[in-house]
Write an enzyme that holds these catalytic residues in place. Structure first.
Site, PDB file in Angstrom:
ATOM      1  N   ARG A  38       8.285   5.976   4.823  1.00 13.13           N
ATOM      2  CA  ARG A  38       9.089   6.365   5.993  1.00 13.13           C
ATOM      3  C   ARG A  38      10.507   6.742   5.593  1.00 13.13           C
ATOM      4  NH1 ARG A  38       7.745   0.790   8.758  1.00 13.13           N
ATOM      5  NH2 ARG A  38       5.915   1.232   7.472  1.00 13.13           N
ATOM      6  N   LYS A  44       3.050  -4.679  -4.830  1.00 12.22           N
ATOM      7  CA  LYS A  44       1.730  -4.851  -4.236  1.00 12.22           C
ATOM      8  C   LYS A  44       0.864  -5.747  -5.120  1.00 12.22           C
ATOM      9  CE  LYS A  44       1.431  -0.131  -2.337  1.00 12.22           C
ATOM     10  NZ  LYS A  44       1.186  -0.405  -0.917  1.00 12.22           N
TER      11      LYS A  44
END
Length: 488
Positions: A340, A266
């Site tokens: 996920r 990120k």
């Protein structure tokens, strides 16, 4: 945490809070509400004169402080209660907690017709807005420690106050867990906090799977995400199983204790708050502990898959294929779509081994949640209209917010992969929607009894706002407890 008592008559009147309601027609004006107890001489008349003079409207959350040196009470706090529903009283309680933060204790005389719902809202607002998270003793802290609520019949409101206390305590726990810096918080630390909290409540069972257990049982998603960190992953399984329970709910919460994005690292601005990436796990743990504290007659099992998503030579790579619990494989081309992967393992395990009646997951899953719905709403997904309606009703009653989103069949093809059974992170837009569709693939025959909430945006508040304080909000604890209380 504030100490809150219900009394039939006031014991201390140094600082007295009184409710003010809005005008109820074109010919009327805002006015103080008739309360359940006799007040010192002259107070009623003084307040009646103050309301119009100070231009109070009675809006929920409006406050006005009036000093009375040398008299009793020495300070009056006038608090707007709006139309008097639970939400208005929650906002009033939050405003009162802030207005009285420099007091040690206050007495709040409630209206003659205060309902248990109103009292619950008031207490929740007081508790939630008075929350503070600090790792240092420097700087000012609120001095308010005690609040007395004067009502006609304290016994009538005892259950409402206990429900509010439990909600406040478990929301504070979720906030504490989420606010904790990741220099302290890792998967093992989180599991130890759950163990300590569960030890204070009877009839709870806890299992914490260590990395070796996860490998032996085939939790490939959790292991992959945690592979880059020196702090190994965990899977917390916490079970509240009251005698006679006929409904079993499994709650799953994403527990990434810090998210660098992994190899798909990120940018710095997006990484600064990634200690909050386990807010879903904190919420479901808080809700399960709350269900046990309130002795709710429903079985609740929480699964919190925990991992640090770090960058190292052992981190999983974009393009890797991950084998999940039960054997389904995922191709992932973005290691920043890690949540996920751990949720997929937990969902598959819940379906295959626990076989619940209802399956609900909460996750700080996508930035697309905030793009679509802003800072206050979670994105809710379910094929089950009744389940979605019930949870949305609980969310609304709790004072949180969510919006139901679609699960379009046209987007399922985005999950196709040439290497694996599924592509976990298709770059085709609709990020929150495709993430939900991916998770649905692991719900098996519980697909029509599954509900997912992407609560990344509302898990964090940029500053104080009504019952929220700046930082972690504990989003989901209140809503889940309201919903679980409706099940039998």
């Amino acid at each position: 945490m504030l100490a809150i008592r219900l009394l039939a008559e006031p014991e201390r009147l140094d600082t007295l809070a009184l409710p003010v309601r809005p005008a109820r027609g074109e010919e009327s004006r805002p006015e103080p509400v008739s309360v359940t107890t006799a007040l010192p001489a002259g107070v009623v008349e003084e307040v009646a004169a103050l309301v119009p003079a100070t231009r109070l409207t009675g809006a929920p959350g409006e406050t006005y402080a009036h000093l009375r040196p040398g008299r009793t009470p020495g300070r009056l706090l006038l608090v707007g209660t709006g139309d008097g529903d639970e939400a208005a009283w929650r906002r009033a309680g939050a405003a009162l907690a802030r207005a009285a933060r420099d007091e040690t204790y206050i007495t709040f005389a409630l209206p003659d017709d205060a309902s248990p719902a109103a009292v619950r809202g008031l207490v929740e607002g007081l508790l939630l807005a008075s929350y503070r998270f600090r790792l240092t003793d420097a700087g000012p802290t609120p001095s308010l420690t005690d609040v007395d609520l004067v009502v006609a019949d304290p016994a009538t409101h005892a259950d409402a106050v206990e429900a509010a206390r439990t909600t406040g305590r478990m929301t504070a726990l979720a906030r504490d867990l989420t606010n904790m810096p990741s220099s302290v918080k890792n998967p093992q630390w989180f599991a130890e906090q759950v163990r300590a909290a569960a030890a204070d409540l009877p009839d709870l069972t806890l299992r914490v799977r260590e990395p070796a257990d996860l490998a032996a049982e085939g939790f490939g998603g959790i292991l992959a995400v945690g592979a880059g960190s020196v702090n190994g992953p965990r899977l917390v399984e916490l079970d509240w199983h009251p005698a006679g329970a006929t409904t079993h709910v499994v709650l799953v919460g994403k527990g990434i204790t810090f998210d660098t994005g992994g190899i798909s690292i990120k940018p710095v601005p997006a990484m600064k708050l990634m200690r909050k990436d386990m807010a879903g796990a904190a919420a479901v743990v808080g809700a399960t502990l709350g269900a046990a504290a309130l002795r709710l007659p429903v079985r609740v099992t929480t699964l919190a898959p925990l991992a640090e998503n770090m960058v190292s030579g052992s981190a999983f790579r974009p393009g890797d294929v991950v084998r999940h619990y039960g054997g389904v494989t995922s191709e992932t081309t973005n290691s920043d779509a890690e949540g996920r992967l751990v949720l997929a393992d937990a969902l598959a395990y819940a379906v295959r081994e626990l076989k619940p009646d209802l399956l609900v997951d909460l996750a700080t899953l996508t930035g697309a949640n905030a793009v679509a719905l802003g800072k206050r709403h979670g994105a809710l997904y379910s094929e089950n209209d009744g389940l979605a309606a019930d949870v949305l009703a609980a969310v609304d009653a709790a004072g949180e917010a969510a919006w139901r989103m679609p699960l379009p069949a046209d987007y399922v093809e985005y999950l196709g992969s040439d290497l694996a059974d599924l592509h976990s992170s298709p770059d085709r837009g609709a990020g929150s929607v495709t993430a939900a569709l991916y998770l649905r693939e692991f719900t098996g025959d519980l697909r029509d009894r599954w509900l997912h909430i992407d609560m990344s945006a509302p898990s964090w508040a940029d500053g104080d706002d009504a019952e929220l304080t700046g930082g972690a909000t504990g989003w989901g604890v209140r809503s889940l407890l309201r919903w679980l209380a409706t099940l039998r």
